[in-house]
Design an enzyme around this catalytic site. Structure first.
Site, PDB file in Angstrom:
ATOM      1  N   GLU A  42     -34.932  79.569 -13.569  1.00  0.00           N
ATOM      2  CA  GLU A  42     -35.217  79.350 -12.152  1.00  0.00           C
ATOM      3  C   GLU A  42     -35.263  80.666 -11.383  1.00  0.00           C
ATOM      4  O   GLU A  42     -36.136  80.875 -10.539  1.00  0.00           O
ATOM      5  CB  GLU A  42     -34.175  78.410 -11.549  1.00  0.00           C
ATOM      6  CG  GLU A  42     -34.286  76.977 -12.017  1.00  0.00           C
ATOM      7  CD  GLU A  42     -35.611  76.346 -11.653  1.00  0.00           C
ATOM      8  OE1 GLU A  42     -36.253  76.783 -10.680  1.00  0.00           O
ATOM      9  OE2 GLU A  42     -36.032  75.404 -12.358  1.00  0.00           O
ATOM     10  N   TYR A 125     -32.767  76.242  -2.975  1.00  0.00           N
ATOM     11  CA  TYR A 125     -33.656  75.705  -3.999  1.00  0.00           C
ATOM     12  C   TYR A 125     -33.048  75.868  -5.393  1.00  0.00           C
ATOM     13  O   TYR A 125     -33.004  74.913  -6.178  1.00  0.00           O
ATOM     14  CB  TYR A 125     -35.027  76.384  -3.968  1.00  0.00           C
ATOM     15  CG  TYR A 125     -35.771  76.102  -5.250  1.00  0.00           C
ATOM     16  CD1 TYR A 125     -36.352  74.855  -5.468  1.00  0.00           C
ATOM     17  CD2 TYR A 125     -35.796  77.043  -6.292  1.00  0.00           C
ATOM     18  CE1 TYR A 125     -36.967  74.554  -6.670  1.00  0.00           C
ATOM     19  CE2 TYR A 125     -36.403  76.743  -7.503  1.00  0.00           C
ATOM     20  CZ  TYR A 125     -36.976  75.494  -7.677  1.00  0.00           C
ATOM     21  OH  TYR A 125     -37.557  75.194  -8.877  1.00  0.00           O
ATOM     22  N   ASP A 143     -39.556  72.985  -3.959  1.00  0.00           N
ATOM     23  CA  ASP A 143     -40.195  74.292  -3.981  1.00  0.00           C
ATOM     24  C   ASP A 143     -41.542  74.197  -3.274  1.00  0.00           C
ATOM     25  O   ASP A 143     -41.883  73.162  -2.683  1.00  0.00           O
ATOM     26  CB  ASP A 143     -40.331  74.809  -5.414  1.00  0.00           C
ATOM     27  CG  ASP A 143     -41.458  74.120  -6.184  1.00  0.00           C
ATOM     28  OD1 ASP A 143     -41.904  73.028  -5.768  1.00  0.00           O
ATOM     29  OD2 ASP A 143     -41.900  74.685  -7.206  1.00  0.00           O
TER      30      ASP A 143
END
Length: 296
Positions: A42, A125, A143
């Site tokens: 990520e 996020y 996102d």
């Protein structure tokens, strides 16, 4: 704003079924990927194409397979291993996060969004994505791709706002499937739909599994009329200069004299400004004799 689609259940089923057959075989989606591997993916994938991320992700996991292993590395080795992924401060934040995980969580990646957000460099996020994808937490993961998919499907707008809004957060929460298992997969499925089909510039609506449920298509695909996000140029910017200086330092086996950096970026004032900013960011260490190196 349009109301939510009347049949969210049908929307969920179709997108989830589509994802089951169309998702990309990314290495961090393979069974057995650890929460640490999910966190790495990520952070590395932020503003970076996944094709560039995959080989670096594998190299990091081979070299530093746990947060404890990464925490024991030197910042310079971490920045060097980051390679050309861009935004190298992310590498330092990952290193700091690994240290925090060793100190606060016994060397494990925490499981809740709140604990994840407390780690260095982890924002809303990333915290939601790791909690969802690594620990099956049924939380919204929002996102850029998900935002675009949701505003098109449910609001009838061509694009999301330049920055995440409260309305978009509420929209993502309202669109979350009720069943926990579906909610966990929904985030990555909507993300994949935005990356592969519902793209920003040339959406392939004829390939979309929910085209007939899309409020934007029903409205005739009107053009975006909201505020425009400014695009950043690259040539000649401080970002390009910093990247050129970092490339020299990454490739050098030891300290680099200032003259060598001058060859990498001849504009003296800009070079000095960028070199100073790299030192302030902790990415570069100045040494005696007008030499520089990655942090020890």
């Amino acid at each position: 704003m349009h109301a939510l689609a009347p049949d969210l259940g049908a929307l969920h089923r179709r997108v989830l079924d589509w994802y089951a057959g169309a998702s990309r075989p990314l290495p961090w989606r393979e069974p057995g990927t650890t929460p640490y591997g999910v966190l790495l993916s990520e952070v590395m994938s932020q503003q970076t194409p996944v094709a560039r991320v995959a080989p670096i992700w594998r190299e990091w996991l081979e070299r530093w397979p746990t947060p404890a292993a990464l925490a024991a590395a030197s910042p310079g080795d971490v920045v060097r291993a980051w390679g050309r992924l861009g935004y190298p401060r992310r590498a330092l934040r990952l290193h700091e996060a690994a240290i925090a995980m060793v100190q606060r969580h016994g060397g494990e990646v925490p499981s809740t969004p709140e604990e994840l957000r407390a780690l260095p460099g982890v924002g809303d996020y990333t915290a939601s994505a790791v909690a969802c994808f690594a620990y099956d937490a049924p939380v919204p993961v929002v996102d850029t791709n998900v935002r675009r998919v949701l505003v098109r499907l449910l609001d009838g707008e061509a694009q999301a706002a330049p920055a995440l809004t409260r309305h978009e957060r509420d929209l993502a929460l309202a669109a979350l499937p009720v069943a926990d298992a579906d909610a966990v997969t929904w985030g990555v499925a909507a993300m994949e739909l935005g990356a592969l089909v519902c793209t920003a510039r040339t959406p392939r609506c004829e390939e979309c599994p929910v085209e007939d449920l899309c409020a934007w298509r029903a409205a005739g695909s009107p053009p975006y009329a909201g505020p425009v996000k400014r695009t950043q140029r690259w040539e000649g910017t401080d970002r390009q200069a910093r990247g050129a200086l970092m490339a020299v330092l990454r490739e050098a086996p030891g300290p680099v004299p200032a003259e060598r950096l001058a060859l990498a970026w001849p504009q003296e004032a800009q070079r000095d400004r960028c070199l100073h900013s790299l030192v302030v960011d902790g990415l570069v260490e100045p040494l005696d004799g007008d030499r520089y190196r990655l942090p020890a």
